[in-house]
Design a protein around this motif. Structure first.
Motif, PDB file in Angstrom:
ATOM      1  N   GLY A  47       6.155  -1.683   3.040  1.00 36.99           N
ATOM      2  CA  GLY A  47       5.344  -2.716   3.673  1.00 36.99           C
ATOM      3  C   GLY A  47       4.795  -2.275   5.017  1.00 36.99           C
ATOM      4  O   GLY A  47       3.630  -2.528   5.347  1.00 36.99           O
ATOM      5  N   SER A  48       5.625  -1.606   5.800  1.00 36.70           N
ATOM      6  CA  SER A  48       5.186  -1.107   7.107  1.00 36.70           C
ATOM      7  C   SER A  48       4.108  -0.035   6.959  1.00 36.70           C
ATOM      8  O   SER A  48       3.095  -0.057   7.667  1.00 36.70           O
ATOM      9  N   ALA A  49       4.325   0.892   6.051  1.00 38.46           N
ATOM     10  CA  ALA A  49       3.331   1.945   5.820  1.00 38.46           C
ATOM     11  C   ALA A  49       2.016   1.342   5.323  1.00 38.46           C
ATOM     12  O   ALA A  49       0.926   1.762   5.731  1.00 38.46           O
ATOM     13  N   ARG A  59      -8.797  -3.099   3.841  1.00 43.13           N
ATOM     14  CA  ARG A  59      -8.030  -3.798   2.795  1.00 43.13           C
ATOM     15  C   ARG A  59      -8.151  -3.161   1.416  1.00 43.13           C
ATOM     16  O   ARG A  59      -7.307  -3.386   0.557  1.00 43.13           O
ATOM     17  N   GLU A  60      -9.189  -2.379   1.208  1.00 38.55           N
ATOM     18  CA  GLU A  60      -9.362  -1.743  -0.104  1.00 38.55           C
ATOM     19  C   GLU A  60      -8.302  -0.677  -0.366  1.00 38.55           C
ATOM     20  O   GLU A  60      -8.033  -0.344  -1.519  1.00 38.55           O
ATOM     21  N   ASP A  61      -7.726  -0.150   0.692  1.00 45.16           N
ATOM     22  CA  ASP A  61      -6.717   0.901   0.542  1.00 45.16           C
ATOM     23  C   ASP A  61      -5.374   0.268   0.179  1.00 45.16           C
ATOM     24  O   ASP A  61      -4.699  -0.321   1.005  1.00 45.16           O
ATOM     25  N   GLN A  62      -5.007   0.390  -1.056  1.00 41.86           N
ATOM     26  CA  GLN A  62      -3.775  -0.194  -1.580  1.00 41.86           C
ATOM     27  C   GLN A  62      -2.755   0.876  -1.936  1.00 41.86           C
ATOM     28  O   GLN A  62      -1.874   0.687  -2.787  1.00 41.86           O
ATOM     29  N   TYR A  63      -2.860   2.017  -1.298  1.00 40.45           N
ATOM     30  CA  TYR A  63      -2.040   3.189  -1.599  1.00 40.45           C
ATOM     31  C   TYR A  63      -0.540   2.856  -1.628  1.00 40.45           C
ATOM     32  O   TYR A  63       0.130   3.071  -2.636  1.00 40.45           O
ATOM     33  N   TRP A  64       0.007   2.346  -0.521  1.00 40.88           N
ATOM     34  CA  TRP A  64       1.443   2.080  -0.458  1.00 40.88           C
ATOM     35  C   TRP A  64       1.814   0.839  -1.252  1.00 40.88           C
ATOM     36  O   TRP A  64       2.917   0.751  -1.791  1.00 40.88           O
ATOM     37  N   GLU A 110       0.958   8.357  13.486  1.00 41.25           N
ATOM     38  CA  GLU A 110       2.286   8.966  13.549  1.00 41.25           C
ATOM     39  C   GLU A 110       3.341   8.032  12.948  1.00 41.25           C
ATOM     40  O   GLU A 110       4.287   8.485  12.298  1.00 41.25           O
ATOM     41  N   ALA A 111       3.168   6.738  13.155  1.00 37.60           N
ATOM     42  CA  ALA A 111       4.120   5.768  12.590  1.00 37.60           C
ATOM     43  C   ALA A 111       4.052   5.781  11.065  1.00 37.60           C
ATOM     44  O   ALA A 111       5.093   5.727  10.404  1.00 37.60           O
ATOM     45  N   GLU A 112       2.856   5.867  10.498  1.00 38.97           N
ATOM     46  CA  GLU A 112       2.760   5.915   9.035  1.00 38.97           C
ATOM     47  C   GLU A 112       3.472   7.159   8.500  1.00 38.97           C
ATOM     48  O   GLU A 112       4.193   7.080   7.501  1.00 38.97           O
ATOM     49  N   ALA A 113       3.290   8.277   9.170  1.00 31.18           N
ATOM     50  CA  ALA A 113       3.978   9.504   8.746  1.00 31.18           C
ATOM     51  C   ALA A 113       5.492   9.330   8.849  1.00 31.18           C
ATOM     52  O   ALA A 113       6.235   9.770   7.980  1.00 31.18           O
ATOM     53  N   ALA A 116       6.634   7.251   5.999  1.00 30.16           N
ATOM     54  CA  ALA A 116       6.643   8.066   4.780  1.00 30.16           C
ATOM     55  C   ALA A 116       7.913   8.922   4.726  1.00 30.16           C
ATOM     56  O   ALA A 116       8.547   9.026   3.670  1.00 30.16           O
ATOM     57  N   ARG A 117       8.279   9.529   5.853  1.00 30.34           N
ATOM     58  CA  ARG A 117       9.517  10.333   5.897  1.00 30.34           C
ATOM     59  C   ARG A 117      10.739   9.453   5.634  1.00 30.34           C
ATOM     60  O   ARG A 117      11.642   9.834   4.880  1.00 30.34           O
ATOM     61  N   ASP A 118      10.764   8.278   6.266  1.00 29.41           N
ATOM     62  CA  ASP A 118      11.888   7.357   6.047  1.00 29.41           C
ATOM     63  C   ASP A 118      11.978   6.952   4.576  1.00 29.41           C
ATOM     64  O   ASP A 118      13.064   6.905   4.000  1.00 29.41           O
ATOM     65  N   GLY A 119      10.833   6.653   3.983  1.00 28.26           N
ATOM     66  CA  GLY A 119      10.807   6.281   2.562  1.00 28.26           C
ATOM     67  C   GLY A 119      11.295   7.414   1.682  1.00 28.26           C
ATOM     68  O   GLY A 119      12.019   7.187   0.707  1.00 28.26           O
TER      69      GLY A 119
END
Length: 141
Positions: A47-49, A59-64, A110-113, A116-119
């Motif tokens: 959810g955070s990513a 909003r079109e980017d639904q990757y995560w 950097e937070a998204e990365a 991703a590492r945490d996930g």
């Protein structure tokens, strides 16, 4: 951060999780408090990513979010407490992170990365603990 590695690990966990319905027959550990903690943590991380990805790409980017949908499909396909809890964790994390990162700057990227590492770490932990490799001896190849 190699997102391909994370995605491979996450998909492995999700695909293996589909086997969890046959856990008694296959020797996969039953779901316990640690499993629920890890699954909830993974949902929140996704959810955070997702919040940052939407902030940066629209909003079109639904990757995560697609990864969350896969997780729900394998881990909680039916309505119930687990599914509701995972969705709530994803949505709450999305809301918190959206409020925390108001622009798509280096800090957000950097937070998204980091998410991703945490996930990836959570996925690896789940795969190792809940879906251990078969240690039985196999016959000659």
């Amino acid at each position: 951060m190699d997102k391909t590695v994370f995605h491979g690990a996450l998909l492995s966990v999700l695909l293996l999780a589909g086997a969890s319905t046959a856990s008694a027959q296959s020797g996969i550990p039953l779901r316990g408090p640690d499993y629920f903690r890890d699954a909830s943590e993974l949902a929140a991380t996704l959810g955070s990513a997702h919040a940052i990805r939407v902030r940066c790409n629209g909003r079109e980017d639904q990757y995560w979010r697609r990864y969350m949908a896969d997780m729900l499909r394998y881990e909680a396909p039916e309505r119930g407490n687990l599914r509701s809890s995972l969705v709530e964790g994803f949505n709450n994390a999305y809301t918190r992170t959206s409020a925390q990162y108001l622009s798509c700057d280096n800090r957000a990227i950097e937070a998204e990365a980091r998410f991703a590492r945490d996930g990836q770490d959570i996925s690896n932990r789940m795969a190792t603990h809940y879906f251990p490799k078969d240690t039985r001896k196999r016959g000659p190849n």
